[in-house]
Design an enzyme around this catalytic site. Structure first.
Site, PDB file in Angstrom:
ATOM      1  N   CYS A 144      48.496  60.920  27.127  1.00 13.78           N
ATOM      2  CA  CYS A 144      47.593  62.167  26.401  1.00 13.78           C
ATOM      3  C   CYS A 144      47.533  60.609  24.695  1.00 13.78           C
ATOM      4  CB  CYS A 144      47.770  63.123  25.413  1.00 13.78           C
ATOM      5  SG  CYS A 144      46.684  63.643  24.126  1.00 13.78           S
ATOM      6  N   CYS A 147      47.560  61.838  21.718  1.00 12.09           N
ATOM      7  CA  CYS A 147      48.474  62.562  21.172  1.00 12.09           C
ATOM      8  C   CYS A 147      49.423  61.425  21.129  1.00 12.09           C
ATOM      9  CB  CYS A 147      49.203  64.051  22.314  1.00 12.09           C
ATOM     10  SG  CYS A 147      47.819  64.591  22.933  1.00 12.09           S
ATOM     11  N   ASP A 148      49.761  60.882  21.566  1.00 15.80           N
ATOM     12  CA  ASP A 148      51.055  59.379  21.716  1.00 15.80           C
ATOM     13  C   ASP A 148      50.406  58.134  21.301  1.00 15.80           C
ATOM     14  OD1 ASP A 148      52.278  61.334  21.732  1.00 15.80           O
ATOM     15  OD2 ASP A 148      52.048  60.864  24.120  1.00 15.80           O
TER      16      ASP A 148
END
Ligand code: FAD
Ligand code: NAP
Length: 312
Positions: A144, A147-148
């Site tokens: 992701c 997300c990261d």
């Protein structure tokens, strides 16, 4: 309580999942008196909360973001009376003989009963199946970018895959990172023309064609990837974008699924092989897998559940 034919504690409709399919089913179910109870699962808002811009969901002339769209859907379902609960379904008992309700176990250990169940559990990211993916999970391996990606600012990363998700992830990471490689196993991208064009026009994205990842190396985290071409590619992070598998494990073998695990429904309805159990969205869709088609099938599921209850 007191649903169509149900006992005092039997819910009329339980919806499993809070993606576009689940919330749309909730909107329709609420408005037709099914008093739906929706369990969010461990990814409230579903897959779209992992992405940034959404440009192809009708009704947003200027586009929107995944989080905004899901917040809107949730607010609409809530306004219409959906009982939205935290919790994940861990097991189901669909052995009903036509008179008894379906039983579902929640992760807090409680069991609930429902006359109809709408499954909208979506799909989860696939991994390559390398031991190194587990070894470096959270230490340079991610599925992701939104997300990261933040952790890889000004660094070098690689995205595996050649579909829309891979292109979108690469595009997003290119805005943060110094350099983004796309590792593509064939000599073509599967992604839509529009996504391909964006990728090709981005200077710091480089595509490595006909290439696969064989392993990863690094002492305290990922420092590089061993490629099928014999090259060791120095990277700080590896992002997987090779597709998703349907979240249907807990429904098998009770429900009929295809070889890939997609729940089989009686098209054009959302009926499964078990009366009173309906499936919609990505968990039952090996072909389209779009937010709008998930939402559309969520509508169908609520209407199918209503019809089932009124005939019961
Ligand atoms: P999901 O969105 O996958 O939601 C599933 C829900 O089920 C989650 O809330 C989860 O918590 C819940 N759940 C799972 N198991 C359980 C359980 N056991 N108990 C309780 N709850 C459970 N589509 C587009 O149309 N446009 C785009 O721009 C777009 N961009 C995308 C970008 C990315 C990075 C990804 C990964 C996908 C994108 N898609 C896009 C596809 C789109 O996200 C999906 O088609 C859509 O989200 C499917 O909706 P769904 O409701 O079926 O499932
Ligand atoms: P996908 O379309 O199934 O693409 C998966 C990609 O990963 C393909 O390029 C595939 O290669 C590759 N791949 C699969 N297994 C691999 C492996 N073991 N090793 C290396 N590569 C592998 O999946 P997706 O990109 O996640 O998209 C899923 C759905 O969501 C699609 O319907 C897509 O349109 C939709 N989506 C839409 C948008 C948008 O509209 N903006 C954004 C994201 C997703 P091959 O091509 O060789 O099979």
């Amino acid at each position: 309580g007191g649903g169509a034919g149900g006992g005092p504690n039997i819910m009329k409709t339980v919806i499993i999942g809070s993606g576009p399919a689940g919330y749309t089913a909730a909107i329709y179910a609420s408005r037709s008196g099914l008093e739906p109870v929706l369990y969010e699962g461990n990814q409230p808002g579903g897959q779209l909360t992992q992405t940034t811009e959404i440009d192809n969901f009708p009704g947003y002339p200027e586009g929107t973001t995944g989080n905004e769209l899901m917040d809107d859907l949730r607010a609409q379902a809530e306004r219409l009376g959906t009982d939205i609960r935290m919790g994940t379904i861990t097991a189901v008992d669909f052995s009903m003989d036509g008179s008894s309700p379906h039983r579902l176990t929640i992760d807090d250990g409680t069991t609930i009963e429902a006359d109809t169940v709408i499954i909208s559990t979506g799909a989860s990211a696939k991994y390559l199946g390398l031991d190194d993916e587990k070894k470096y999970q959270g230490m340079g391996v991610s599925a992701c970018a939104t997300c990261d990606g933040f952790f890889y600012r000004k660094k070098t990363v690689a995205v595996v895959g050649g579909g829309d998700t891979a292109c979108e992830e690469a595009q997003y990471l290119a805005g943060l990172c110094k350099k983004v490689y796309m590792i593509v196993r064939r000599d073509v991208l599967r992604a839509s023309e529009a996504m391909q064009k964006k990728v090709m026009e981005t200077e710091n994205i480089e595509i490595l064609w006909n290439t696969q990842v064989r392993g990863l190396y690094g002492t305290d985290g990922v420092e590089g990837a061993h490629l099928s071409t014999g090259v060791d590619l120095p990277i700080d992070g590896l992002f997987l974008a090779i597709g998703h598998h349907p979240n249907s494990d807990i429904f098998r073998p009770a429900l009929e699924c295809d070889a890939e695990g997609y729940i089989i429904v009686k098209h054009p309805t959302t009926e499964t092989n078990t009366p009173g159990v309906f499936a919609c969205g990505d968990v039952a869709d090996p072909i389209y897998r779009q937010a709008i088609s998930a939402a559309g099938s969520g509508c169908h599921a609520a209407m199918d559940a209503r019809k089932y209850l009124s005939e019961k």
